[in-house]
Design a protein around this motif. Structure first.
Motif, mmCIF file in Angstrom:
data_model
loop_
_atom_site.group_PDB
_atom_site.id
_atom_site.type_symbol
_atom_site.label_atom_id
_atom_site.label_comp_id
_atom_site.label_asym_id
_atom_site.label_seq_id
_atom_site.Cartn_x
_atom_site.Cartn_y
_atom_site.Cartn_z
ATOM 1 N N MET A 365 -1.421 -0.699 -0.483
ATOM 2 C CA MET A 365 -1.887 0.673 -0.302
ATOM 3 C C MET A 365 -0.756 1.542 0.241
ATOM 4 S SD MET A 365 -4.841 0.616 -1.319
ATOM 5 C CE MET A 365 -4.002 -0.492 -2.457
ATOM 6 N N THR A 366 -0.886 2.845 0.034
ATOM 7 C CA THR A 366 0.034 3.787 0.663
ATOM 8 C C THR A 366 -0.765 4.925 1.284
ATOM 9 O OG1 THR A 366 0.367 5.371 -1.166
ATOM 10 C CG2 THR A 366 1.661 3.321 -1.219
ATOM 11 N N ALA A 367 -0.093 5.692 2.124
ATOM 12 C CA ALA A 367 -0.731 6.855 2.743
ATOM 13 C C ALA A 367 -1.007 7.945 1.724
ATOM 14 C CB ALA A 367 0.166 7.391 3.862
ATOM 15 N N GLU A 368 -0.331 7.908 0.588
ATOM 16 C CA GLU A 368 -0.465 8.962 -0.416
ATOM 17 C C GLU A 368 -1.683 8.795 -1.324
ATOM 18 O OE1 GLU A 368 3.413 11.194 -1.803
ATOM 19 O OE2 GLU A 368 3.519 9.076 -2.337
ATOM 20 N N HIS A 369 -2.216 7.597 -1.427
ATOM 21 C CA HIS A 369 -3.381 7.402 -2.288
ATOM 22 C C HIS A 369 -4.575 8.203 -1.762
ATOM 23 C CE1 HIS A 369 -1.257 3.670 -3.669
ATOM 24 N NE2 HIS A 369 -1.816 4.029 -4.810
#
Length: 391
Positions: A365-369
Motif C-alpha cells: 500500500m501507499t499513502a497515495e492510494h
C-alpha cells in the motif's frame, strides 16, 4: 566467438517452467495508478510508500539543484565529489536517526556491502537472520569473518549461537528491521537484550522501515524506543524516501572508519545534486507532513481487511507489505499476469527472491492510494483469483 550456451540453457528452462519474466516497463510517474502498455493500471508493487517520488517539494528541490550545480559531481567523495549539500544531507540523516553521524552510499545494497566487508576480520563473527536481505548476505560473503545464521526471529537459536561464539574478538548480530518479502518486524528489543548480555554489536537494515515505522518514520530502532542501543542503522533513500541511495548511521568512530575503508563509498562517484537535494527535502517532508504516514497506515489496515475477507492465504505481516501466498512459481506468475489483464500490477515474487514453494504476490500500500483505488484492486484480485482457480 564462444557463445553463452550454458546461460541460454538456463533461460530456456525458466521459460519452460513459466518463471521467466520480462522487465515491466512503466510509461508514467510512479504513482498509485501507472501507465503500462498504454493502459492505466493500479500499482500494488512499488516501494513508494509515501508517494514522495512525485512530491512537489522534492521535484522542485531536484530541479533547482540541477540548475545551480549541474547534472553530476564528476568525482568520488574522497577526491572532489563532496559538495556542501552532501554534508548537509548526512547531518540531517544523523539528527533524524538520533545518531552521532551518518554516511551516504550509492544504494542500500552497497551500504550493507561496504559496512560488513570493512569492519569485520577473521577474528570476528557475524550472526545473521536466515531471511535477511540479499545485500546483507552478499556483504557477509565479502568478509573473512566467521558466519552463522539463526532461524528467522528465533531468539533461542540466536542465544545458542552467541554462547558458542564467545571466543571471537567481536560478535555482530545483523537483521532486517522489516523483512522485505514477508513484511514482519524483527524482535529488536530481544535482539538488543541478548546483544547486551553477550557483549555483541547490533546492525539493523531499516530499508522498509524508514519512513514507515517510528515517529516521523525514523525506523524500527525508534519504533521500539531503542535509540542509542543499536550500533549500526542502515537505511535507504529509495523507498519511502522516494529518491535514490542508502546510508549508514551510527557513532562518529564508525562513520569516520567507513569513510576510509568502505569500498563502495571510496570507489563510486557521489550522488548528483538533484538526487542529494531531493533527499534533503524528503527528510524535511517526513518531519513536517506526518499525515502522510498516518494515511499509509490507514490504507494498509483497510486493504489487509479487504484481502482477509476475500479468503486468499496471506503471509502474516505487520507492515504495508502484504504477500498473498500462492506457493507454485508458475501458478504465481500466471496469477500476476491475470491481474495485469484485469487492471492491477502486482508482481509475482519467485525463487531466488523467496524460497522454492513460497512464491507469492507481494502487495504494498501507499499513502497515495484512494479508498476507491483499493476497492477496485480488491475486486480485481477476487475476480482474478476465481478466474485462476485459487478460490
Amino acid at each position: 566467438m564462444k557463445e553463452f550456451t550454458f546461460l541460454q540453457k538456463e533461460l530456456d528452462t525458466m521459460r519452460e517452467q513459466g518463471t521467466f519474466q520480462e522487465l515491466p516497463k512503466i510509461e508514467s510517474y510512479q504513482g498509485p495508478i501507472v501507465r503500462m502498455k498504454g493502459r492505466d493500471i493500479i500499482q500494488l508493487s512499488s516501494n513508494n510508500y509515501l508517494g514522495l517520488t512525485s512530491h512537489p517539494r522534492l521535484k522542485k528541490a531536484a530541479v533547482d539543484a540541477a540548475e545551480q550545480f549541474g547534472a553530476g559531481t564528476g568525482s568520488v567523495r574522497t577526491i572532489a565529489g563532496t559538495f556542501t549539500m552532501h554534508d548537509e544531507l548526512e547531518k540531517k540523516l544523523a539528527a533524524f536517526k538520533k545518531t552521532e553521524a551518518a554516511l551516504v552510499f550509492q544504494s542500500g545494497f552497497t551500504a550493507n556491502q561496504g559496512i560488513l566487508s570493512s569492519i569485520l576480520t577473521k577474528d570476528d563473527i557475524v550472526i545473521s537472520d536466515e531471511l535477511n536481505h540479499a545485500s546483507i548476505i552478499d556483504g557477509i560473503r565479502l568478509t573473512k569473518a566467521g558466519r552463522k545464521v539463526y532461524e528467522h526471529a528465533n531468539m533461542e537459536d540466536l542465544e545458542k549461537i552467541l554462547k558458542k561464539s564467545m571466543s571471537y574478538r567481536n560478535r555482530l548480530i545483523v537483521t532486517d528491521g522489516v523483512f522485505s518479502m514477508d513484511g514482519d518486524i524483527a524482535p529488536l528489543p530481544d535482539i538488543v537484550r541478548l546483544a547486551e548480555q553477550y557483549d555483541a554489536f547490533v546492525m539493523v537494515d531499516d530499508a522498509h522501515a524508514s519512513g514507515v515505522l517510528g515517529e516521523n518514520g525514523r525506523g524500527t530502532v525508534h519504533h521500539f524506543g531503542l535509540d542509542g542501543k543499536v550500533h549500526i542503522q542502515v537505511g535507504t533513500l529509495s523507498k519511502a524516501i522516494g529518491v535514490l541511495g542508502g546510508y549508514a548511521a551510527g557513532s562518529k568512530v564508525l562513520i569516520d572508519y567507513l569513510k576510509h575503508k568502505g569500498r563502495p563509498f571510496l570507489f563510486s562517484t557521489s550522488h548528483p545534486p538533484a538526487v542529494t537535494a531531493a533527499c534533503i527535502e524528503a527528510v524535511n517532508v517526513l518531519l513536517e507532513e506526518p499525515a502522510l504516514i498516518k494515511r499509509l497506515w490507514d490504507n494498509t489496515a483497510y486493504f489487509k481487511k479487504g484481502l482477509e475477507n476475500i479468503g486468499l492465504p496471506l503471509i502474516q505481516s505487520e507492515t504495508p507489505i502484504t504477500p498473498i501466498l500462492i506457493g507454485d512459481e508458475a501458478e504465481t506468475c500466471r496469477f500476476s499476469a491475470t491481474l495485469f489483464e484485469l487492471g492491477v500490477f502486482a508482481q509475482a515474487i519467485v525463487f531466488p527472491t523467496v524460497p522454492k514453494g513460497k512464491a507469492c504476490i507481494r502487495t504494498i500500500m501507499t499513502a497515495e492510494h484512494t479508498k476507491q483505488d483499493l476497492d477496485k484492486a480488491l475486486d480485481i484480485i477476487e475476480t482474478g483469483a476465481r478466474k485462476s482457480g485459487l478460490l
